[in-house]
Write a protein that holds these residues in place. Structure first.
Motif, PDB file in Angstrom:
ATOM      1  N   ARG A  72       0.826  -1.195   0.000  1.00 14.67           N
ATOM      2  CA  ARG A  72       0.000   0.000   0.000  1.00 14.67           C
ATOM      3  C   ARG A  72       0.863   1.249   0.000  1.00 14.67           C
ATOM      4  O   ARG A  72       1.995   1.237   0.478  1.00 14.67           O
ATOM      5  N   ASP A  73       0.305   2.303  -0.555  1.00 12.57           N
ATOM      6  CA  ASP A  73       0.914   3.626  -0.537  1.00 12.57           C
ATOM      7  C   ASP A  73      -0.129   4.555   0.065  1.00 12.57           C
ATOM      8  O   ASP A  73      -1.058   4.996  -0.629  1.00 12.57           O
ATOM      9  N   ASN A  74       0.004   4.839   1.348  1.00  7.55           N
ATOM     10  CA  ASN A  74      -1.015   5.626   2.031  1.00  7.55           C
ATOM     11  C   ASN A  74      -1.062   7.066   1.523  1.00  7.55           C
ATOM     12  O   ASN A  74      -2.109   7.707   1.572  1.00  7.55           O
ATOM     13  N   ALA A  75       0.063   7.565   1.046  1.00  7.20           N
ATOM     14  CA  ALA A  75       0.082   8.925   0.498  1.00  7.20           C
ATOM     15  C   ALA A  75      -0.808   9.026  -0.736  1.00  7.20           C
ATOM     16  O   ALA A  75      -1.359  10.088  -1.037  1.00  7.20           O
ATOM     17  N   LYS A  76      -0.938   7.919  -1.449  1.00  5.48           N
ATOM     18  CA  LYS A  76      -1.776   7.878  -2.647  1.00  5.48           C
ATOM     19  C   LYS A  76      -3.127   7.226  -2.385  1.00  5.48           C
ATOM     20  O   LYS A  76      -3.928   7.070  -3.311  1.00  5.48           O
ATOM     21  N   ASN A  77      -3.376   6.814  -1.150  1.00  4.23           N
ATOM     22  CA  ASN A  77      -4.626   6.126  -0.815  1.00  4.23           C
ATOM     23  C   ASN A  77      -4.869   4.939  -1.736  1.00  4.23           C
ATOM     24  O   ASN A  77      -5.993   4.724  -2.209  1.00  4.23           O
ATOM     25  N   THR A  78      -3.839   4.186  -1.983  1.00  4.09           N
ATOM     26  CA  THR A  78      -3.921   3.099  -2.941  1.00  4.09           C
ATOM     27  C   THR A  78      -3.286   1.834  -2.371  1.00  4.09           C
ATOM     28  O   THR A  78      -2.243   1.888  -1.726  1.00  4.09           O
ATOM     29  N   VAL A  79      -3.947   0.722  -2.615  1.00  2.00           N
ATOM     30  CA  VAL A  79      -3.440  -0.599  -2.264  1.00  2.00           C
ATOM     31  C   VAL A  79      -3.212  -1.365  -3.559  1.00  2.00           C
ATOM     32  O   VAL A  79      -4.007  -1.259  -4.496  1.00  2.00           O
ATOM     33  N   TYR A  80      -2.134  -2.137  -3.582  1.00  2.00           N
ATOM     34  CA  TYR A  80      -1.754  -2.859  -4.784  1.00  2.00           C
ATOM     35  C   TYR A  80      -1.752  -4.361  -4.546  1.00  2.00           C
ATOM     36  O   TYR A  80      -1.570  -4.817  -3.414  1.00  2.00           O
ATOM     37  N   LEU A  81      -1.927  -5.098  -5.627  1.00  2.00           N
ATOM     38  CA  LEU A  81      -1.745  -6.552  -5.594  1.00  2.00           C
ATOM     39  C   LEU A  81      -0.872  -6.918  -6.786  1.00  2.00           C
ATOM     40  O   LEU A  81      -1.335  -6.866  -7.927  1.00  2.00           O
ATOM     41  N   GLN A  82       0.371  -7.238  -6.501  1.00  2.00           N
ATOM     42  CA  GLN A  82       1.283  -7.691  -7.544  1.00  2.00           C
ATOM     43  C   GLN A  82       1.112  -9.187  -7.696  1.00  2.00           C
ATOM     44  O   GLN A  82       1.270  -9.929  -6.726  1.00  2.00           O
ATOM     45  N   MET A  83       0.786  -9.620  -8.909  1.00  2.00           N
ATOM     46  CA  MET A  83       0.518 -11.038  -9.160  1.00  2.00           C
ATOM     47  C   MET A  83       1.530 -11.547 -10.184  1.00  2.00           C
ATOM     48  O   MET A  83       1.575 -11.050 -11.317  1.00  2.00           O
ATOM     49  N   ASN A  84       2.319 -12.506  -9.756  1.00  2.00           N
ATOM     50  CA  ASN A  84       3.342 -13.095 -10.629  1.00  2.00           C
ATOM     51  C   ASN A  84       3.020 -14.548 -10.923  1.00  2.00           C
ATOM     52  O   ASN A  84       2.224 -15.181 -10.221  1.00  2.00           O
ATOM     53  N   SER A  85       3.640 -15.078 -11.962  1.00  2.00           N
ATOM     54  CA  SER A  85       3.476 -16.498 -12.329  1.00  2.00           C
ATOM     55  C   SER A  85       2.003 -16.879 -12.393  1.00  2.00           C
ATOM     56  O   SER A  85       1.576 -17.888 -11.821  1.00  2.00           O
ATOM     57  N   LEU A  86       1.238 -16.085 -13.090  1.00  2.56           N
ATOM     58  CA  LEU A  86      -0.200 -16.325 -13.168  1.00  2.56           C
ATOM     59  C   LEU A  86      -0.509 -17.619 -13.908  1.00  2.56           C
ATOM     60  O   LEU A  86       0.204 -18.009 -14.839  1.00  2.56           O
ATOM     61  N   THR A  87      -1.560 -18.275 -13.480  1.00  5.18           N
ATOM     62  CA  THR A  87      -2.041 -19.504 -14.105  1.00  5.18           C
ATOM     63  C   THR A  87      -3.499 -19.316 -14.494  1.00  5.18           C
ATOM     64  O   THR A  87      -4.169 -18.407 -13.982  1.00  5.18           O
ATOM     65  N   PRO A  88      -4.020 -20.164 -15.368  1.00  8.69           N
ATOM     66  CA  PRO A  88      -5.446 -20.049 -15.719  1.00  8.69           C
ATOM     67  C   PRO A  88      -6.365 -20.151 -14.503  1.00  8.69           C
ATOM     68  O   PRO A  88      -7.475 -19.597 -14.519  1.00  8.69           O
ATOM     69  N   GLU A  89      -5.901 -20.831 -13.452  1.00 10.11           N
ATOM     70  CA  GLU A  89      -6.726 -20.948 -12.234  1.00 10.11           C
ATOM     71  C   GLU A  89      -6.858 -19.618 -11.495  1.00 10.11           C
ATOM     72  O   GLU A  89      -7.684 -19.489 -10.590  1.00 10.11           O
ATOM     73  N   ASP A  90      -6.059 -18.635 -11.857  1.00 13.39           N
ATOM     74  CA  ASP A  90      -6.179 -17.301 -11.256  1.00 13.39           C
ATOM     75  C   ASP A  90      -7.223 -16.439 -11.962  1.00 13.39           C
ATOM     76  O   ASP A  90      -7.481 -15.313 -11.530  1.00 13.39           O
ATOM     77  N   THR A  91      -7.809 -16.952 -13.026  1.00  9.98           N
ATOM     78  CA  THR A  91      -8.835 -16.211 -13.746  1.00  9.98           C
ATOM     79  C   THR A  91     -10.040 -15.964 -12.840  1.00  9.98           C
ATOM     80  O   THR A  91     -10.597 -16.902 -12.263  1.00  9.98           O
ATOM     81  N   ALA A  92     -10.402 -14.698 -12.685  1.00 11.61           N
ATOM     82  CA  ALA A  92     -11.495 -14.326 -11.791  1.00 11.61           C
ATOM     83  C   ALA A  92     -11.716 -12.824 -11.887  1.00 11.61           C
ATOM     84  O   ALA A  92     -10.905 -12.099 -12.462  1.00 11.61           O
ATOM     85  N   VAL A  93     -12.814 -12.386 -11.283  1.00 11.95           N
ATOM     86  CA  VAL A  93     -12.995 -10.962 -11.007  1.00 11.95           C
ATOM     87  C   VAL A  93     -12.363 -10.697  -9.645  1.00 11.95           C
ATOM     88  O   VAL A  93     -12.674 -11.382  -8.671  1.00 11.95           O
ATOM     89  N   TYR A  94     -11.486  -9.720  -9.605  1.00 12.48           N
ATOM     90  CA  TYR A  94     -10.777  -9.382  -8.371  1.00 12.48           C
ATOM     91  C   TYR A  94     -11.405  -8.133  -7.757  1.00 12.48           C
ATOM     92  O   TYR A  94     -11.573  -7.117  -8.439  1.00 12.48           O
ATOM     93  N   TYR A  95     -11.730  -8.246  -6.473  1.00  9.58           N
ATOM     94  CA  TYR A  95     -12.390  -7.176  -5.747  1.00  9.58           C
ATOM     95  C   TYR A  95     -11.499  -6.661  -4.627  1.00  9.58           C
ATOM     96  O   TYR A  95     -10.825  -7.430  -3.947  1.00  9.58           O
ATOM     97  N   CYS A  96     -11.559  -5.362  -4.428  1.00 10.43           N
ATOM     98  CA  CYS A  96     -10.917  -4.719  -3.296  1.00 10.43           C
ATOM     99  C   CYS A  96     -11.984  -4.466  -2.238  1.00 10.43           C
ATOM    100  O   CYS A  96     -13.126  -4.102  -2.571  1.00 10.43           O
TER     101      CYS A  96
END
Length: 122
Positions: A72-96
């Motif tokens: 997270r970067d609180n100065a930007k009011n933003t949270v991140y999700l870095q996703m590496n080595s993605l597989t087809p099983e990661d296919t989805a709608v991602y919600y914060c």
């Protein structure tokens, strides 16, 4: 009231990386825990990862641990999700989501974004 807007989803090949962003407006994230959930077609929404306001509490679902990193970067009011080595099983709608809890149940979170689609093809 907190408004959350996700971005960064897309169509990628297996093995690729994506970084999702969750920007808060209105009231800030403080003092909430912010989490990422995902929902694949035909499946229930599941917990992915969460981070507290100070960034010193991190929690990951077993299937993503080691591949995904929440930050997270609180100065930007933003949270991140870095996703590496993605597989087809990661296919989805991602919600914060944001809420005053370290629980992993979606019922414990008060605020939700609209979701961003991640599709991984092999």
């Amino acid at each position: 009231q907190v408004q959350l807007v996700e971005s960064g989803g897309g169509l990628v090949q297996a093995g690729d990386s994506l970084r999702l962003s969750c920007a808060a407006s209105g009231r800030t994230f403080s003092p909430y825990v912010t989490a990422w959930f995902r929902q694949a077609p035909g499946k229930e929404r599941e917990f992915v990862a969460s981070i507290n306001w100070g960034g010193n509490y991190l929690n990951y679902a077993g299937v993503t641990k080691g591949r995904f990193t929440i930050s997270r970067d609180n100065a930007k009011n933003t949270v991140y999700l870095q996703m590496n080595s993605l597989t087809p099983e990661d296919t989805a709608v991602y919600y914060c989501a944001a809420g005053p809890t370290t629980a992993t149940s979606e019922r414990r979170f008060d605020y939700w974004g609209q979701g961003t689609q991640v599709t991984v093809f092999s």
